[in-house]
Write a protein that holds these residues in place. Structure first.
Motif, PDB file in Angstrom:
ATOM      1  N   UNK A  23     -27.115 -51.728 -16.288  1.00  0.00           N
ATOM      2  CA  UNK A  23     -27.192 -50.446 -15.581  1.00  0.00           C
ATOM      3  C   UNK A  23     -25.803 -49.812 -15.458  1.00  0.00           C
ATOM      4  N   UNK A  24     -24.815 -50.634 -15.102  1.00  0.00           N
ATOM      5  CA  UNK A  24     -23.451 -50.133 -14.961  1.00  0.00           C
ATOM      6  C   UNK A  24     -22.885 -49.688 -16.304  1.00  0.00           C
ATOM      7  N   UNK A  25     -23.235 -50.411 -17.362  1.00  0.00           N
ATOM      8  CA  UNK A  25     -22.761 -50.032 -18.699  1.00  0.00           C
ATOM      9  C   UNK A  25     -23.292 -48.656 -19.089  1.00  0.00           C
ATOM     10  N   UNK A  26     -24.584 -48.436 -18.856  1.00  0.00           N
ATOM     11  CA  UNK A  26     -25.187 -47.153 -19.208  1.00  0.00           C
ATOM     12  C   UNK A  26     -24.652 -46.047 -18.295  1.00  0.00           C
ATOM     13  N   UNK A  70     -16.434 -57.274 -29.632  1.00  0.00           N
ATOM     14  CA  UNK A  70     -17.634 -56.446 -29.754  1.00  0.00           C
ATOM     15  C   UNK A  70     -18.347 -56.361 -28.407  1.00  0.00           C
ATOM     16  N   UNK A  71     -19.156 -55.319 -28.256  1.00  0.00           N
ATOM     17  CA  UNK A  71     -19.952 -55.149 -27.034  1.00  0.00           C
ATOM     18  C   UNK A  71     -20.919 -53.992 -27.243  1.00  0.00           C
ATOM     19  N   UNK A  72     -21.785 -53.742 -26.249  1.00  0.00           N
ATOM     20  CA  UNK A  72     -22.613 -52.539 -26.304  1.00  0.00           C
ATOM     21  C   UNK A  72     -21.953 -51.383 -25.553  1.00  0.00           C
ATOM     22  N   UNK A  73     -20.707 -51.578 -25.156  1.00  0.00           N
ATOM     23  CA  UNK A  73     -19.943 -50.518 -24.516  1.00  0.00           C
ATOM     24  C   UNK A  73     -20.126 -50.494 -23.010  1.00  0.00           C
ATOM     25  N   UNK A  74     -19.170 -49.899 -22.335  1.00  0.00           N
ATOM     26  CA  UNK A  74     -19.242 -49.783 -20.887  1.00  0.00           C
ATOM     27  C   UNK A  74     -18.946 -51.064 -20.141  1.00  0.00           C
ATOM     28  N   UNK A  75     -18.352 -52.053 -20.830  1.00  0.00           N
ATOM     29  CA  UNK A  75     -18.090 -53.354 -20.201  1.00  0.00           C
ATOM     30  C   UNK A  75     -16.648 -53.821 -20.417  1.00  0.00           C
ATOM     31  N   UNK A  76     -15.742 -52.881 -20.582  1.00  0.00           N
ATOM     32  CA  UNK A  76     -14.329 -53.234 -20.647  1.00  0.00           C
ATOM     33  C   UNK A  76     -13.819 -53.742 -21.971  1.00  0.00           C
ATOM     34  N   UNK A  77     -14.605 -53.631 -23.040  1.00  0.00           N
ATOM     35  CA  UNK A  77     -14.135 -54.151 -24.331  1.00  0.00           C
ATOM     36  C   UNK A  77     -12.942 -53.348 -24.859  1.00  0.00           C
TER      37      UNK A  77
END
Length: 226
Positions: A79-82, A22-29
């Protein structure tokens, strides 16, 4: 897909996911999910049809026996995730999944159309702070593995990660197998495509969240509270 969805909803002990990521996205999941699936691990659905991939808190299963063998939460620079969501053109739709209160988000037309405008607005519309802190509290039922994106391709972190995942997976795995899998994962590292403008980095919107994340080790296990 239908069979997996049915199994996920079942309380039977005959089927357990090897790993729920799981993740909030944008982090390689997604990248990690694909890699694990290709190497013999059963995971939650990459398409998020099961509603697990971006869950705003540790998902609930009836009991530990019905839970996945490992539950992994990937996080990283907010910031990078968004920036990644804006680059891929799905910022608003991702915010609907992660904000925790989609009815309060308003129509897409009112959502900031660019990352710069989002940072100027200064409001956590993605709900990243609550998302992260909900997961940081862990679960009553199962352990939660926290993994920071910026460090997950480091060889020592990768070895620790796959040791943990194999620890919960049925069947034997030798240290050599773990090291080979970790090496393959590290070799697949790619540069981030999303760029965060300097003005956004200094906006202060996620300064406290960023500091909290920076104080954590790259990989940690939050024991079940129950």
């Amino acid at each position: 897909v239908a069979a997996l969805l049915s199994a996920l909803g079942s309380t039977s002990e005959e089927f357990n996911l090897d790993c729920c990521i799981c993740s909030y996205g944008g982090v390689g999941s997604s990248e990690l999910t694909v890699f694990l699936s290709r190497n013999g691990f059963s995971t939650n659905l990459l398409t998020d049809q099961d509603g697990l991939k971006h869950s705003c808190q540790p998902p609930q299963w009836p009991n530990k026996a019905a839970s996945p063998r490992a539950v992994l939460y990937v996080y990283g620079d907010p910031y990078a995730a968004i920036a990644s969501h804006y680059r891929r053109g799905h910022a608003y739709h991702q915010a609907l999944k992660t904000c925790g209160h989609p009815m309060r988000l308003g129509p897409e037309q009112a959502f900031p159309p660019t990352l710069e405008e989002y940072c100027v607005r200064g409001e956590d519309l993605f709900g990243l702070q609550a998302h992260f802190h909900n997961w940081l509290q862990g679960s009553q039922v199962y352990d939660v593995i926290l993994l920071r994106y910026e460090d997950m391709f480091e060889p020592s972190v990768a070895v620790q990660l796959f040791q943990l995942l194999y620890q919960h997976k049925p069947g034997c795995s030798s240290p050599e197998q773990v090291e080979m899998l970790a090496a393959a994962w590290v070799a697949g590292k790619r540069p981030r495509q999303s760029v965060v403008p300097l003005a956004c980095q200094h906006s202060g919107l996620y300064a406290q969240l960023h500091d909290t994340m920076a104080q954590l080790p790259p990989l940690m296990v939050i024991p079940a509270r129950g």
